[in-house]
Design an enzyme around this catalytic site. Structure first.
Site, PDB file in Angstrom:
ATOM      1  N   ARG A 160      -6.021   8.787  29.266  1.00 53.31           N
ATOM      2  CA  ARG A 160      -7.052   8.034  29.953  1.00 53.31           C
ATOM      3  C   ARG A 160      -8.015   7.471  28.909  1.00 53.31           C
ATOM      4  NH1 ARG A 160      -6.595  12.981  32.867  1.00 53.31           N
ATOM      5  NH2 ARG A 160      -5.893  12.693  35.014  1.00 53.31           N
ATOM      6  N   HIS A 167      -6.350   1.146  31.907  1.00 61.05           N
ATOM      7  CA  HIS A 167      -5.422   2.047  32.594  1.00 61.05           C
ATOM      8  C   HIS A 167      -3.992   1.528  32.558  1.00 61.05           C
ATOM      9  CE1 HIS A 167      -6.414   5.825  34.382  1.00 61.05           C
ATOM     10  NE2 HIS A 167      -5.613   5.649  35.409  1.00 61.05           N
ATOM     11  N   LYS A 181      -9.610  15.345  33.279  1.00 60.45           N
ATOM     12  CA  LYS A 181     -10.450  15.554  34.452  1.00 60.45           C
ATOM     13  C   LYS A 181     -10.583  17.043  34.755  1.00 60.45           C
ATOM     14  CE  LYS A 181      -9.706  11.164  36.840  1.00 60.45           C
ATOM     15  NZ  LYS A 181      -9.213  10.521  38.070  1.00 60.45           N
ATOM     16  N   ARG A 238      -1.752   3.490  30.374  1.00 63.10           N
ATOM     17  CA  ARG A 238      -1.339   4.762  30.988  1.00 63.10           C
ATOM     18  C   ARG A 238      -0.245   4.525  32.022  1.00 63.10           C
ATOM     19  NH1 ARG A 238      -3.220  10.059  31.918  1.00 63.10           N
ATOM     20  NH2 ARG A 238      -3.507  10.649  34.093  1.00 63.10           N
ATOM     21  N   TYR A 252       4.575   6.234  40.462  1.00 60.00           N
ATOM     22  CA  TYR A 252       5.276   5.472  39.437  1.00 60.00           C
ATOM     23  C   TYR A 252       6.779   5.403  39.708  1.00 60.00           C
ATOM     24  CZ  TYR A 252       0.827   5.968  37.119  1.00 60.00           C
ATOM     25  OH  TYR A 252      -0.511   5.924  36.835  1.00 60.00           O
TER      26      TYR A 252
END
Length: 300
Positions: A147, A245, A171, A248, A280
């Site tokens: 990230r 992003h 996170k 990623r 994904y």
């Protein structure tokens, strides 16, 4: 108790007892400040009703806020009232029956192999900012799936195994190991030499441990990295704007397209839920259909 008093106490609780990151606490603060604007900060929390909260949600909808923004607001309000009930400030939680709004399914944006390679190599061709740093930044983001906050906070002391991997904090302060391919490591070696020169030229006696710095030798911010990506993906660079992003997303899509197990990719991305990673797999399926339709004579 006034709503403003509850909000202040709750935010301190999130920061100290829960140990949430500064960015997360700021997110809660922004949503709860908006809640106070709707209801006034002086309102007694015992008088707040389910209807009051629904009116706030309705106001956000009128302002054409996204479903994700509205749901984040609802989550912040719910969590605060759960806290106030836990500590005996209220007997009945007015937010408990508030339902989140449906979020349209969004396919994560990602770059093709050609696009990501072009962007990663653009700093070497276009002397826009700091060539070796920016090449290293792009290649490390793509190689690791980090990230933007994780790559911003990456420190030299976080690296392991001769720079083949590093420990990052994601996170919820969860740590995980990320990996860097040969291209990323080679770019890092070039940048590291330039980094030392910048430190020397700025006469910095105690260099920062943070990997990515600006040309004054100071740690670079998340906003700084966003600016770098915007410059190189703008009209001066590839002229194909991407957000941070996208690196990623591209990492995840590439791994899955090349046969990596979805649970391994989940671990590499630091997702707490496999359903997040499975987005994904939908991307790769759609890509396969697109390729089929273009390549097969009866595809469309």
């Amino acid at each position: 108790m006034k709503l403003s008093e509850l909000v202040d106490e709750f935010l301190i609780y999130l920061s100290t007892v829960r140990g949430l990151s500064d960015n997360t606490v700021v997110g809660y603060r922004n949503d709860l400040e908006q809640f106070m604007q709707f209801l006034t900060p002086e309102i007694d929390i015992l008088t707040i009703t389910k209807e009051n909260i629904l009116l706030c949600v309705g106001q956000l909808s009128k302002q054409k806020k996204s479903a994700a923004t509205i749901n984040r607001f609802i989550a912040a309000v719910r969590t605060m009232f759960s806290y106030s009930r836990k500590f005996g400030y209220i007997q009945k939680d007015p937010s408990i029956e508030i339902k989140t709004v449906k979020i349209p399914k969004k396919v994560p944006s990602f770059m093709t192999a050609a696009e990501v390679n072009q962007l990663c190599n653009t700093p070497l061709k276009n002397e826009l900012l700091w060539q070796s740093r920016d090449e290293c930044l792009f290649k490390m983001m793509y190689s690791s799936g980090c990230r933007i906050s994780e790559i911003t906070n990456l420190k030299l002391s976080d690296f392991m195994d001769n720079y083949h991997s590093a420990i990052v904090t994601g996170k919820g302060n969860k740590q995980r190991r990320v990996f860097f391919g040969e291209d990323a490591r080679n770019a890092l070696a070039r940048y590291y030499q330039d980094r030392k020169k910048v430190m020397a030229e700025n006469h910095i006696e105690k260099p920062t441990d943070q990997l990515f710095i600006n040309q004054k030798g100071e740690p670079i911010s998340v906003a700084g990295i966003r600016y770098i990506i915007t410059r190189y993906s703008g009209v001066e660079g590839t002229n194909h704007h991407v957000n941070p992003h996208a690196f990623r997303h591209t990492f995840a899509t590439t791994m899955l397209n090349n046969g990596a197990d979805v649970r391994i990719v989940q671990e590499m991305l630091g997702h707490s839920s496999i359903s997040t990673t499975q987005r994904y797999t939908h991307v790769t399926t759609e890509k396969l259909i697109e390729i089929y339709n273009k390549a097969h004579p009866h595809g469309e």
